[in-house]
Scaffold this motif. Structure first.
Motif, PDB file in Angstrom:
ATOM      1  N   ASN A 175      35.649  22.909 -26.291  1.00  0.00           N
ATOM      2  CA  ASN A 175      35.888  23.256 -24.885  1.00  0.00           C
ATOM      3  C   ASN A 175      34.590  23.371 -24.096  1.00  0.00           C
ATOM      4  O   ASN A 175      34.473  22.855 -22.999  1.00  0.00           O
ATOM      5  N   ARG A 176      33.636  24.127 -24.673  1.00  0.00           N
ATOM      6  CA  ARG A 176      32.340  24.341 -24.014  1.00  0.00           C
ATOM      7  C   ARG A 176      31.245  24.317 -25.059  1.00  0.00           C
ATOM      8  O   ARG A 176      31.484  24.638 -26.220  1.00  0.00           O
ATOM      9  N   ILE A 177      30.030  24.001 -24.616  1.00  0.00           N
ATOM     10  CA  ILE A 177      28.878  24.138 -25.502  1.00  0.00           C
ATOM     11  C   ILE A 177      27.847  24.986 -24.774  1.00  0.00           C
ATOM     12  O   ILE A 177      27.501  24.699 -23.614  1.00  0.00           O
ATOM     13  N   LEU A 178      27.405  26.044 -25.438  1.00  0.00           N
ATOM     14  CA  LEU A 178      26.392  26.930 -24.848  1.00  0.00           C
ATOM     15  C   LEU A 178      25.144  26.903 -25.720  1.00  0.00           C
ATOM     16  O   LEU A 178      25.230  26.688 -26.929  1.00  0.00           O
ATOM     17  N   VAL A 179      23.991  27.138 -25.075  1.00  0.00           N
ATOM     18  CA  VAL A 179      22.759  27.340 -25.839  1.00  0.00           C
ATOM     19  C   VAL A 179      22.486  28.828 -25.831  1.00  0.00           C
ATOM     20  O   VAL A 179      22.465  29.456 -24.764  1.00  0.00           O
ATOM     21  N   ARG A 180      22.290  29.381 -27.017  1.00  0.00           N
ATOM     22  CA  ARG A 180      21.947  30.804 -27.107  1.00  0.00           C
ATOM     23  C   ARG A 180      20.476  30.971 -26.728  1.00  0.00           C
ATOM     24  O   ARG A 180      19.599  30.390 -27.370  1.00  0.00           O
ATOM     25  N   LEU A 181      20.209  31.734 -25.670  1.00  0.00           N
ATOM     26  CA  LEU A 181      18.811  31.888 -25.227  1.00  0.00           C
ATOM     27  C   LEU A 181      18.178  33.184 -25.705  1.00  0.00           C
ATOM     28  O   LEU A 181      16.991  33.225 -25.980  1.00  0.00           O
ATOM     29  N   ALA A 182      18.944  34.241 -25.742  1.00  0.00           N
ATOM     30  CA  ALA A 182      18.342  35.524 -26.117  1.00  0.00           C
ATOM     31  C   ALA A 182      19.422  36.514 -26.534  1.00  0.00           C
ATOM     32  O   ALA A 182      20.578  36.417 -26.105  1.00  0.00           O
ATOM     33  N   SER A 183      18.985  37.453 -27.358  1.00  0.00           N
ATOM     34  CA  SER A 183      19.865  38.546 -27.761  1.00  0.00           C
ATOM     35  C   SER A 183      19.010  39.802 -27.743  1.00  0.00           C
ATOM     36  O   SER A 183      17.913  39.806 -28.310  1.00  0.00           O
ATOM     37  N   PHE A 184      19.444  40.828 -27.061  1.00  0.00           N
ATOM     38  CA  PHE A 184      18.590  42.022 -26.902  1.00  0.00           C
ATOM     39  C   PHE A 184      19.454  43.241 -26.600  1.00  0.00           C
ATOM     40  O   PHE A 184      20.608  43.112 -26.194  1.00  0.00           O
ATOM     41  N   VAL A 244      29.731  26.412 -29.829  1.00  0.00           N
ATOM     42  CA  VAL A 244      30.762  25.504 -29.318  1.00  0.00           C
ATOM     43  C   VAL A 244      32.086  26.256 -29.337  1.00  0.00           C
ATOM     44  O   VAL A 244      32.482  26.775 -30.392  1.00  0.00           O
ATOM     45  N   SER A 245      32.744  26.353 -28.205  1.00  0.00           N
ATOM     46  CA  SER A 245      33.989  27.124 -28.174  1.00  0.00           C
ATOM     47  C   SER A 245      35.193  26.221 -28.407  1.00  0.00           C
ATOM     48  O   SER A 245      35.194  25.045 -28.045  1.00  0.00           O
ATOM     49  N   ALA A 246      36.206  26.826 -29.019  1.00  0.00           N
ATOM     50  CA  ALA A 246      37.436  26.100 -29.346  1.00  0.00           C
ATOM     51  C   ALA A 246      38.607  26.786 -28.670  1.00  0.00           C
ATOM     52  O   ALA A 246      38.545  27.970 -28.333  1.00  0.00           O
ATOM     53  N   THR A 247      39.686  26.060 -28.486  1.00  0.00           N
ATOM     54  CA  THR A 247      40.937  26.665 -28.049  1.00  0.00           C
ATOM     55  C   THR A 247      41.376  27.645 -29.139  1.00  0.00           C
ATOM     56  O   THR A 247      41.270  27.307 -30.329  1.00  0.00           O
ATOM     57  N   PRO A 248      41.843  28.868 -28.759  1.00  0.00           N
ATOM     58  CA  PRO A 248      42.253  29.818 -29.796  1.00  0.00           C
ATOM     59  C   PRO A 248      43.225  29.166 -30.788  1.00  0.00           C
ATOM     60  O   PRO A 248      44.184  28.508 -30.384  1.00  0.00           O
ATOM     61  N   GLY A 249      42.909  29.331 -32.076  1.00  0.00           N
ATOM     62  CA  GLY A 249      43.760  28.744 -33.118  1.00  0.00           C
ATOM     63  C   GLY A 249      43.183  27.446 -33.672  1.00  0.00           C
ATOM     64  O   GLY A 249      43.680  26.910 -34.654  1.00  0.00           O
ATOM     65  N   LEU A 250      42.126  26.920 -33.009  1.00  0.00           N
ATOM     66  CA  LEU A 250      41.617  25.610 -33.415  1.00  0.00           C
ATOM     67  C   LEU A 250      40.181  25.650 -33.963  1.00  0.00           C
ATOM     68  O   LEU A 250      39.560  24.606 -34.128  1.00  0.00           O
ATOM     69  N   GLY A 251      39.669  26.877 -34.221  1.00  0.00           N
ATOM     70  CA  GLY A 251      38.286  27.014 -34.693  1.00  0.00           C
ATOM     71  C   GLY A 251      38.038  26.253 -35.993  1.00  0.00           C
ATOM     72  O   GLY A 251      37.006  25.609 -36.157  1.00  0.00           O
ATOM     73  N   GLY A 252      38.996  26.316 -36.920  1.00  0.00           N
ATOM     74  CA  GLY A 252      38.832  25.661 -38.224  1.00  0.00           C
ATOM     75  C   GLY A 252      38.743  24.143 -38.065  1.00  0.00           C
ATOM     76  O   GLY A 252      37.879  23.495 -38.665  1.00  0.00           O
TER      77      GLY A 252
END
Ligand SMILES: C[S@@+](CC[C@H](N)C(=O)[O-])C[C@H]1O[C@@H](n2cnc3c(N)ncnc32)[C@H](O)[C@@H]1O
Length: 369
Positions: free
Chosen positions: A59-68, A10-18
């Motif tokens: 801001n956005r929600i992504l599903v992690r599908l793969a890492s390679f 889930v992405s946040a506006t910079p400065g708002l992660g906490g």
């Protein structure tokens, strides 16, 4: 897909992660991990639906599908082809691949995007793609992470604002400022330079416990894993918790009669519209006692003014002086460009840096003596 855990970002506006991490943990009842730019958590798909429906700061929600790892196109294409695309996306998906790379041998982002799209298109033989779907591929030192955009339009687009305005603040940022000012929906709220009314709309949703995602659709609703009945049930449960606020607890005003009229038209169409009282007024002649008999929270993203001696913005300074003289007991929050932060900071105020559309902002917050 439905019976397994997945990892979501889930992405946040910079400065708002906490703040986002706190919100997500409270709202989803899960442990989340702070990562660059946002938070991650691992859960079933229902938690994705819940997050999209309920998170006010995401801001956005992504599903992690793969890492390679991939040092060449062959390997990249093989890894992408291993993903069970038909289980994730509708056969008529129209993928748009967004690539960023840093220190990768595959550095030509357009060529990488084209290859990825080619493989996905082949795996989804639905003919002309009609359902837009963003796919993100991020590469660092030849290691790639591939993610699906689960929300579609960014989440700050709530689907409630029917009329825009001049320089509106983003919904996610407005909501974060309300959180920082300690606004939970119970105290009176004043939005005396309301413009398009972003603060007021966000506050009204909080005051009525209305989930911010109730009025829009999400990309995941097109996915084969989506269970319409399950999501409809989740929404019904959320709707049951909405409280009916029939007298205004939020007070929006603006100098500009046109802005007030446009916000009035927006509110008239919304189920929580009655929570907001509206009038045309110059802030500097607004009597706080006519807004509320008890102090609450007053919020602004004021128009930019002219600099005065010492670098301060004349308008912001006048606003702060006026607040100090007339709004005692209220908690004030103002979003101002970083270089216009008053120096010295008013007594009892602190600054919280963040970024808004590429602009460095500071939210200055304090309780007025
Ligand atoms: C940057 S906009 C606010 C945007 C708003 N928060 C939103 O989300 O749409 C600034 C607003 O302040 C209003 N304004 C400027 N001076 C004012 C004053 N003295 N009293 C009341 N409103 C004022 C403008 O008309 C404008 O709508």
């Amino acid at each position: 897909m439905a019976g397994r855990d997945h990892t979501f970002y889930v992405s946040a506006t910079p400065g708002l992660g906490g703040l986002l991490a706190q919100e997500a943990e409270a709202c989803l009842g899960l442990e989340v991990t702070r990562v660059t730019g946002g938070v991650e958590f691992t859960a079933r798909l229902e938690s994705l639906w819940q997050a999209a429906l309920s998170l006010r700061l995401a801001n956005r929600i992504l599903v992690r599908l793969a890492s390679f790892k991939a040092e060449n196109f062959d390997k990249l294409e093989r890894r992408i082809a291993e993903i069970p695309w038909e289980l994730w996306l509708p056969t008529d998906a129209d993928p748009e691949v967004v690539v960023t790379t840093h220190h990768c041998r595959l550095y030509h982002t357009d060529a990488v995007a084209q290859r990825v799209k080619g493989v996905v298109d082949q795996a989804l033989p639905g003919g002309e793609g009609r359902v837009p779907q963003k796919i993100y591929l991020r590469g660092e030192d030849d290691r790639f992470t591939l993610s699906l955009d689960a929300a579609g339009e960014p989440l700050y687009k709530r689907g409630v604002k029917t009329h825009g305005g001049r320089a509106p603040i983003r919904e996610t940022l407005a909501s974060a400022i309300l959180t920082m000012a300690g606004y939970t929906g119970d105290a009176p709220l004043a939005d005396p330079m309301c413009g398009a009314g972003t603060f007021s709309l966000e506050a009204a949703m909080r005051a009525t416990r209305t989930p911010p995602g109730l009025f829009r659709r999400f990309a995941f609703e097109q996915w084969p894993s989506f269970r319409e009945k399950g999501f409809a049930h989740m929404k019904r449960e959320a709707e049951k918790a909405i409280s009916d606020v029939s007298a205004p607890v939020i007070f929006a005003s603006d100098l500009d009669q046109g802005a007030v009229d446009r916000l009035g038209a927006t509110l008239a169409e919304l189920p929580f519209g009655k929570a907001v009282g509206l009038r045309a007024s110059d802030f500097f002649s607004l009597d706080p006692a006519s807004v509320s008999s008890v102090p609450g929270v007053v919020v602004f993203n004021p128009p930019y003014g002219k600099r005065i001696k010492g670098g301060n913005d004349a308008f912001v300074q006048r606003l702060l002086d006026h607040l100090a003289a007339h709004w005692g007991g209220w908690t004030a929050a103002l979003a101002v460009p970083k270089q216009q932060v008053p120096r010295p900071m008013p007594r009892g105020f602190h600054g919280h840096p963040m970024s808004h559309g590429g602009l460095d902002l500071t939210v200055i917050i304090g309780r007025l003596p």
